[in-house]
Write a protein that holds these residues in place. Sequence first.
Motif, mmCIF file in Angstrom:
data_model
loop_
_atom_site.group_PDB
_atom_site.id
_atom_site.type_symbol
_atom_site.label_atom_id
_atom_site.label_comp_id
_atom_site.label_asym_id
_atom_site.label_seq_id
_atom_site.Cartn_x
_atom_site.Cartn_y
_atom_site.Cartn_z
ATOM 1 N N SER A 1 0.825 -1.218 0.000
ATOM 2 C CA SER A 1 0.000 0.000 0.000
ATOM 3 C C SER A 1 0.854 1.260 0.000
ATOM 4 C CB SER A 1 -0.911 0.000 1.235
ATOM 5 O OG SER A 1 -1.819 -1.076 1.179
ATOM 6 N N GLY A 2 0.289 2.308 -0.609
ATOM 7 C CA GLY A 2 0.963 3.598 -0.647
ATOM 8 C C GLY A 2 1.122 4.105 -2.059
ATOM 9 N N ASN A 3 1.962 5.118 -2.204
ATOM 10 C CA ASN A 3 2.264 5.705 -3.507
ATOM 11 C C ASN A 3 3.758 5.986 -3.599
ATOM 12 O OD1 ASN A 3 -0.426 6.284 -4.948
ATOM 13 N ND2 ASN A 3 -0.793 7.116 -2.907
ATOM 14 N N GLY A 4 4.303 5.748 -4.781
ATOM 15 C CA GLY A 4 5.712 6.052 -5.017
ATOM 16 C C GLY A 4 6.674 5.202 -4.219
ATOM 17 N N ILE A 5 6.230 4.009 -3.793
ATOM 18 C CA ILE A 5 7.065 3.156 -2.943
ATOM 19 C C ILE A 5 7.758 2.092 -3.783
ATOM 20 C CG2 ILE A 5 7.063 1.489 -1.041
ATOM 21 C CD1 ILE A 5 4.649 2.992 0.098
ATOM 22 N N LYS A 6 9.073 1.960 -3.584
ATOM 23 C CA LYS A 6 9.869 0.922 -4.229
ATOM 24 C C LYS A 6 10.986 0.526 -3.271
ATOM 25 C CE LYS A 6 12.058 -0.308 -8.633
ATOM 26 N NZ LYS A 6 12.450 0.153 -9.990
ATOM 27 N N ASN A 7 10.701 -0.490 -2.446
ATOM 28 C CA ASN A 7 11.633 -0.930 -1.415
ATOM 29 C C ASN A 7 12.394 -2.161 -1.881
ATOM 30 O OD1 ASN A 7 10.502 1.032 0.330
ATOM 31 N ND2 ASN A 7 8.949 -0.412 1.038
ATOM 32 N N GLU A 8 13.701 -2.032 -2.076
ATOM 33 C CA GLU A 8 14.498 -3.194 -2.476
ATOM 34 C C GLU A 8 14.665 -4.142 -1.296
ATOM 35 O OE1 GLU A 8 18.303 -4.236 -5.298
ATOM 36 O OE2 GLU A 8 18.397 -2.395 -4.111
ATOM 37 N N ILE A 9 14.663 -5.440 -1.601
ATOM 38 C CA ILE A 9 14.823 -6.473 -0.582
ATOM 39 C C ILE A 9 16.306 -6.823 -0.471
ATOM 40 C CG2 ILE A 9 14.101 -8.770 0.156
ATOM 41 C CD1 ILE A 9 11.872 -6.568 -0.104
ATOM 42 N N PRO A 10 16.923 -6.612 0.703
ATOM 43 C CA PRO A 10 18.373 -6.811 0.834
ATOM 44 C C PRO A 10 18.864 -8.188 0.394
ATOM 45 C CG PRO A 10 17.513 -5.666 2.759
ATOM 46 C CD PRO A 10 16.319 -6.063 1.942
ATOM 47 N N MET B 1 17.518 -10.059 -1.823
ATOM 48 C CA MET B 1 17.152 -10.327 -3.216
ATOM 49 C C MET B 1 17.393 -9.080 -4.066
ATOM 50 S SD MET B 1 13.601 -12.455 -2.629
ATOM 51 C CE MET B 1 13.425 -12.886 -4.367
ATOM 52 N N PRO B 2 18.633 -8.770 -4.387
ATOM 53 C CA PRO B 2 18.927 -7.574 -5.183
ATOM 54 C C PRO B 2 18.123 -7.549 -6.479
ATOM 55 C CG PRO B 2 20.954 -8.599 -4.399
ATOM 56 C CD PRO B 2 19.841 -9.551 -4.074
ATOM 57 N N GLY B 3 17.496 -6.391 -6.752
ATOM 58 C CA GLY B 3 16.697 -6.250 -7.958
ATOM 59 C C GLY B 3 15.241 -6.616 -7.783
ATOM 60 N N VAL B 4 14.870 -7.074 -6.582
ATOM 61 C CA VAL B 4 13.472 -7.410 -6.278
ATOM 62 C C VAL B 4 12.950 -6.397 -5.270
ATOM 63 C CG1 VAL B 4 11.894 -9.147 -5.320
ATOM 64 C CG2 VAL B 4 13.815 -9.849 -6.776
ATOM 65 N N VAL C 1 10.440 -10.627 1.877
ATOM 66 C CA VAL C 1 9.757 -9.684 0.988
ATOM 67 C C VAL C 1 8.250 -9.699 1.206
ATOM 68 C CG1 VAL C 1 9.621 -11.301 -0.954
ATOM 69 C CG2 VAL C 1 9.564 -8.869 -1.405
ATOM 70 N N ALA C 2 7.682 -10.895 1.491
ATOM 71 C CA ALA C 2 6.233 -11.004 1.658
ATOM 72 C C ALA C 2 5.790 -10.864 3.109
ATOM 73 C CB ALA C 2 5.751 -12.350 1.119
ATOM 74 N N VAL D 1 12.556 -20.256 -7.034
ATOM 75 C CA VAL D 1 12.195 -19.510 -5.827
ATOM 76 C C VAL D 1 13.292 -18.566 -5.331
ATOM 77 C CG1 VAL D 1 10.558 -21.286 -5.122
ATOM 78 C CG2 VAL D 1 12.918 -21.362 -4.265
ATOM 79 N N SER D 2 12.924 -17.824 -4.299
ATOM 80 C CA SER D 2 13.761 -16.731 -3.784
ATOM 81 C C SER D 2 15.145 -17.192 -3.351
ATOM 82 C CB SER D 2 13.053 -16.051 -2.618
ATOM 83 O OG SER D 2 12.781 -16.979 -1.573
ATOM 84 N N GLY D 3 15.220 -18.351 -2.687
ATOM 85 C CA GLY D 3 16.520 -18.830 -2.231
ATOM 86 C C GLY D 3 17.438 -19.183 -3.377
ATOM 87 N N GLU D 4 16.876 -19.745 -4.440
ATOM 88 C CA GLU D 4 17.661 -20.068 -5.633
ATOM 89 C C GLU D 4 18.187 -18.784 -6.274
ATOM 90 O OE1 GLU D 4 14.594 -23.781 -6.468
ATOM 91 O OE2 GLU D 4 14.867 -22.256 -7.998
ATOM 92 N N TYR D 5 17.317 -17.794 -6.365
ATOM 93 C CA TYR D 5 17.699 -16.494 -6.921
ATOM 94 C C TYR D 5 18.774 -15.835 -6.059
ATOM 95 C CZ TYR D 5 17.101 -11.548 -8.289
ATOM 96 O OH TYR D 5 17.299 -10.247 -8.691
#
Length: 325
Positions: A36-45, A47-50, A206-207, A272-276
Amino acid sequence: MFKRLRRLRLSSNIRELIKETRLDIRDFIYPLFAISGNGIKNEIPSMPGVYQMSPDVIVEECEQLKTLGIYHILLFGIPSHKDSCGSEALSDTGIVPKTIRAIKAKHPDITITADLCFCEYTDHGHCGIIDTKLKTVDNDATLEILAQQAVVLCSSGANIIAPSTMMDGMVWMIRNQLDKAGFSHIPIMSYSTKFSSAYYGPFREVAQSSPSFGDRKSYQEDPANRKEAILESLNDEAEGADILMVKPALAYLDIVRDIRERTLLPLAVYNVSGEYAMLKAAQTAGIIDYESVMIETMLSFKRAGADIIISYHAKEVAKYLLDRK
């Protein structure tokens, strides 16, 4: 020896002609996480690029995906409110329905697969209603709310429903309710063989969906059980699934092949995330040729029998393929 020499002397053009397994970006689905929100883009430490992205940023992201030839996404939601029964998952004003409508308003050509689960929506982090006596998920009570959530998501514009709870009977219940609600045309891509895996760790970051107690071993598949893993997918096919899935992918290619040989349905894998995260960590450490290992990994999924690859690498794969056109 003579045959070996002839094989080694094949030109690159001939090798391309007889290549058995090929990657096509149209076979990929890219996961996105709405917040939720606007203009939000939080990178996941981990998972670079996610990123966690607000609906407006996801709409912009879809524009970039289309320039890469990616028209299929898998949408997850991170709600602002969580409770014991995941009530926000049943609201047509929740984060996923809101994001679906925003995407469809600008990008009607994007195919949206909506993840259908409750772990992101519950304050306990499990995939449904808790049986307080047994301290695990109540299978039948969860089926009821899964079906409700599926109707909400389809009413918002989802093109495919992807139930991931691993509840017994989930495909039958969802198919039945979708048909009654006028959504008989919506396919179900079931997480039909989903293992209780340590490879999911970064995803839970991330989730925001880590269990507050216990684990999910009572309803997700035992990594040691091959025959049971096959049976799980065949059961979902019998219940009416349109697409089957194996998750995770890399450590379970034997299961992918086993299921491929037993079904004519389309088969997906979830990279999945761990593989990535492992490949990204190795890239950062400079210990692998990252691009080559990434492509080799994607080829292994296709070679094992997957028709569809859900992967956080999808944009990188698209750029790789575009560079070679």
